[in-house]
Design an enzyme around this catalytic site. Structure first.
Site, PDB file in Angstrom:
ATOM      1  N   PRO A  89     -75.471 -98.463  99.383  1.00 48.78           N
ATOM      2  CA  PRO A  89     -75.537 -98.596 100.835  1.00 48.78           C
ATOM      3  C   PRO A  89     -74.519 -99.596 101.362  1.00 48.78           C
ATOM      4  O   PRO A  89     -74.200-100.586 100.700  1.00 48.78           O
ATOM      5  CB  PRO A  89     -76.961 -99.124 101.081  1.00 48.78           C
ATOM      6  CG  PRO A  89     -77.323 -99.827  99.816  1.00 48.78           C
ATOM      7  CD  PRO A  89     -76.505 -99.242  98.700  1.00 48.78           C
ATOM      8  N   CYS A 133     -55.675 -99.013 127.307  1.00 48.13           N
ATOM      9  CA  CYS A 133     -55.275 -97.914 128.185  1.00 48.13           C
ATOM     10  C   CYS A 133     -55.630 -96.563 127.585  1.00 48.13           C
ATOM     11  O   CYS A 133     -54.750 -95.785 127.189  1.00 48.13           O
ATOM     12  CB  CYS A 133     -53.783 -98.018 128.482  1.00 48.13           C
ATOM     13  SG  CYS A 133     -53.449 -99.522 129.382  1.00 48.13           S
ATOM     14  N   GLU A 134     -56.907 -96.317 127.471  1.00 51.78           N
ATOM     15  CA  GLU A 134     -57.441 -95.044 126.978  1.00 51.78           C
ATOM     16  C   GLU A 134     -58.759 -94.822 127.711  1.00 51.78           C
ATOM     17  O   GLU A 134     -59.589 -95.737 127.750  1.00 51.78           O
ATOM     18  CB  GLU A 134     -57.791 -95.132 125.480  1.00 51.78           C
ATOM     19  CG  GLU A 134     -56.637 -95.400 124.572  1.00 51.78           C
ATOM     20  CD  GLU A 134     -56.180 -94.172 123.808  1.00 51.78           C
ATOM     21  OE1 GLU A 134     -56.754 -93.077 123.997  1.00 51.78           O
ATOM     22  OE2 GLU A 134     -55.234 -94.316 123.030  1.00 51.78           O
ATOM     23  N   ARG A 181     -66.351 -97.764 117.026  1.00 50.71           N
ATOM     24  CA  ARG A 181     -67.418 -96.773 116.826  1.00 50.71           C
ATOM     25  C   ARG A 181     -67.817 -96.004 118.089  1.00 50.71           C
ATOM     26  O   ARG A 181     -67.994 -94.788 118.032  1.00 50.71           O
ATOM     27  CB  ARG A 181     -68.653 -97.428 116.188  1.00 50.71           C
ATOM     28  CG  ARG A 181     -68.358 -98.118 114.856  1.00 50.71           C
ATOM     29  CD  ARG A 181     -69.614 -98.486 114.071  1.00 50.71           C
ATOM     30  NE  ARG A 181     -70.296 -97.288 113.624  1.00 50.71           N
ATOM     31  CZ  ARG A 181     -71.378 -96.799 114.171  1.00 50.71           C
ATOM     32  NH1 ARG A 181     -71.959 -97.427 115.161  1.00 50.71           N
ATOM     33  NH2 ARG A 181     -71.909 -95.694 113.710  1.00 50.71           N
TER      34      ARG A 181
HETATM   35  N1  LLP Z   1     -70.871 -94.075  99.321  1.00 43.32           N
HETATM   36  C1  LLP Z   1     -69.909 -93.218  99.694  1.00 43.32           C
HETATM   37  C2  LLP Z   1     -69.342 -92.303  98.713  1.00 43.32           C
HETATM   38  C3  LLP Z   1     -69.494 -93.193 101.046  1.00 43.32           C
HETATM   39  O1  LLP Z   1     -68.574 -92.325 101.432  1.00 43.32           O
HETATM   40  C4  LLP Z   1     -70.073 -94.090 101.984  1.00 43.32           C
HETATM   41  C5  LLP Z   1     -69.645 -94.118 103.386  1.00 43.32           C
HETATM   42  C6  LLP Z   1     -71.052 -94.980 101.524  1.00 43.32           C
HETATM   43  C7  LLP Z   1     -71.433 -94.939 100.188  1.00 43.32           C
HETATM   44  C8  LLP Z   1     -71.720 -95.970 102.419  1.00 43.32           C
HETATM   45  O2  LLP Z   1     -72.364 -95.351 103.489  1.00 43.32           O
HETATM   46  P1  LLP Z   1     -73.351 -96.217 104.397  1.00 43.32           P
HETATM   47  O3  LLP Z   1     -74.472 -96.702 103.534  1.00 43.32           O
HETATM   48  O4  LLP Z   1     -72.600 -97.341 104.981  1.00 43.32           O
HETATM   49  O5  LLP Z   1     -73.800 -95.259 105.438  1.00 43.32           O
HETATM   50  N2  LLP Z   1     -67.237 -95.492 109.853  1.00 43.32           N
HETATM   51  C9  LLP Z   1     -68.480 -94.748 109.968  1.00 43.32           C
HETATM   52  C10 LLP Z   1     -69.185 -94.641 108.643  1.00 43.32           C
HETATM   53  C11 LLP Z   1     -68.343 -94.010 107.569  1.00 43.32           C
HETATM   54  C12 LLP Z   1     -69.041 -93.939 106.245  1.00 43.32           C
HETATM   55  C13 LLP Z   1     -68.127 -93.462 105.170  1.00 43.32           C
HETATM   56  N3  LLP Z   1     -68.697 -93.411 103.859  1.00 43.32           N
HETATM   57  C14 LLP Z   1     -69.341 -95.386 111.025  1.00 43.32           C
HETATM   58  O6  LLP Z   1     -68.923 -96.364 111.636  1.00 43.32           O
HETATM   59  O7  LLP Z   1     -70.446 -94.890 111.324  1.00 43.32           O
END
Ligand code: LLP
Length: 418
Positions: free
Chosen positions: A273, A343-344, A311
């Site tokens: 996570p 500016c978006e 985000r």
């Molecule tokens: N493992 C893998 C293979 C992943 O691709 C990701 C996230 C994670 C773990 C961790 O995921 P999490 O527990 O944080 O949900 N920028 C986006 C989120 C992109 C997540 C990409 N991969 C946002 O701001 O919502």
């Protein structure tokens, strides 16, 4: 401390930080980071004692102070680039506790991972197996690998953060998984130890997890029946948090799902996570540049923008926005669009949000910014990255300075004919 200090993080008034360091400013709570890691650790140990390793997905927040706190709390790391691999170790994470994931690893990154001695490399395609085998043989090393399978399960989250559907670029197609596992076992320099699965991010219900893990459990049974050794399952990350006041995915419920679907298979498990561990620990502090009246609309223009917190612009994400001053917080509210100065038209943090009148200089906190906040910032519109502060009880420290504006072009090289 005084009741009129306004919003605090731990024992530190945010207004004092803004006055001392300036805005926009990321503020992170060390106590919350430790508590959340301990809560997840406790839930996993209660459900599956000693069976589940935590590999923090450092893409969510890769500051060295965060990595140190994670390492001190017993977490390893999930990394997705050679840069993250180096950074994780700079933050005190043992290479043996690092898993290298990602859909495209260069040969140089593979070589680096093998030389550093990472615990496991998650492989996502037949082509990658071939390349990794070649790198392992050329360097005289052995790669412990897991095959990342794509279970074709809908995580019911935003399309841009869904990874476990057949149409997504991630993982090995379900129908190919068993054949590739056997193939990998026969390739020189590779030691397949198990599987990995990650279906997406900001997941708030257990159903997609259970569906994915049930499918993977079936596949593990098939592999073992065919004589393969499967010792490990990387269960991915994706645990969601309650940005809009909704309940987060409870750690105990997630741990219960792991036990129910995978507990009886004699596997070593790991989870990765990111957001759940760090998201609620941070906020972005911003000042009102000015209020603005539009045609039938009220705008609040902040000194933070989409280059700081991307985000909302990228995923239509909702972040809580609260006034910092106790006096502001008590004023009558009306609907306001909260925007940045970039500016978006997409540089909007919130539409029609109920907020009190906020005069020039008023402070607001954009909540749940500890994950995918500072790490996704850019220098767009020649805006240097916001400074960062870590709060720990009554102590605080600047953990990253806002770089001088000249740093934005310090790397530019003008060709000699200009
Ligand atoms: N493992 C893998 C293979 C992943 O691709 C990701 C996230 C994670 C773990 C961790 O995921 P999490 O527990 O944080 O949900 N920028 C986006 C989120 C992109 C997540 C990409 N991969 C946002 O701001 O919502």
């Amino acid at each position: 401390m005084h009741p009129m200090d306004g919003l605090m993080l731990e024992q530190v008034p945010l207004a004092g930080l803004a006055a001392a360091v300036g805005t926009p400013l990321w503020v992170l709570s060390a106590g919350t980071l430790r508590r959340r890691l301990a809560a997840l650790r406790g839930a996993l140990d209660a459900a599956l004692p000693g069976m589940v390793a935590i590999h923090y997905a450092m893409k969510a927040n890769d500051h060295l102070a965060v990595l140190r706190i994670m390492a001190a709390g017993g977490a390893g790391a999930d990394v997705v680039s050679g840069g993250e691999l180096a950074r994780a170790q700079a933050g005190g994470i043992n290479p043996a506790d690092i898993v290298f994931s990602g859909v495209g690893k260069t040969r140089a990154e593979m070589g680096q991972a093998l030389a550093d001695g990472v615990g496991m490399i998650n492989v996502e395609s037949a082509e990658e197996l071939t390349r990794l085998s070649a790198v392992a043989v050329a360097t005289g090393r052995r790669a412990r690998i897991a095959l990342r399978v794509n279970p074709d399960v809908d995580a019911a989250t935003h399309a841009k953060i869904t990874t476990g559907l057949a149409e997504n670029k991630f993982g090995i197609a379900w129908a190919d998984a068993a054949g590739l596992y056997a193939h990998a076992a026969g390739l020189a320099g590779l030691e397949p130890v198990g599987l990995a699965v990650h279906i997406g991010s900001q997941i708030l219900s257990l159903a997609p997890y259970r569906a994915a893990y049930a499918r993977v459990a079936g596949l593990i049974g098939d592999l073992r029946a065919a004589g393969q050794v499967v010792r490990h399952l990387d269960c991915g990350g994706g645990l969601g948090i309650g940005y809009d006041g909704a309940a987060e995915l409870p750690a105990a419920a997630f741990a219960g799902a792991l036990r129910a679907e995978l507990g009886g298979l004699g596997l070593r498990l790991s989870v990765e996570p990111g957001r759940w561990l760090v998201g609620p620990a941070g906020l972005l502090l911003a000042s009102v540049i000015q209020p603005k009246r539009g045609v039938g609309r009220r705008f609040v223009v902040l000194d933070a923008a989409m280059n700081d917190l991307l985000r909302p612009a990228l995923y239509d994400a909702w972040h809580g926005i609260v006034p910092v001053s106790a006096v502001d917080a008590l004023a009558p509210v009306s609907a306001a669009d909260v925007v940045g100065p970039v500016c978006e038209s997409g540089d909007i943090f919130a539409r029609a949000r109920a907020l009190p009148e906020l005069a020039e200089g008023a402070l607001v906190a954009l909540l749940d910014g500890g994950a995918y906040g500072a790490v996704m910032s850019s220098g767009y519109n020649a805006r240097p990255a916001a400074a960062q502060v870590l709060v720990d009880g009554s102590r605080w420290a600047v953990i990253r300075r806002r770089p001088p504006v000249q740093s934005l072009w310090a790397g530019d090289i003008c060709p000699p004919w200009l």
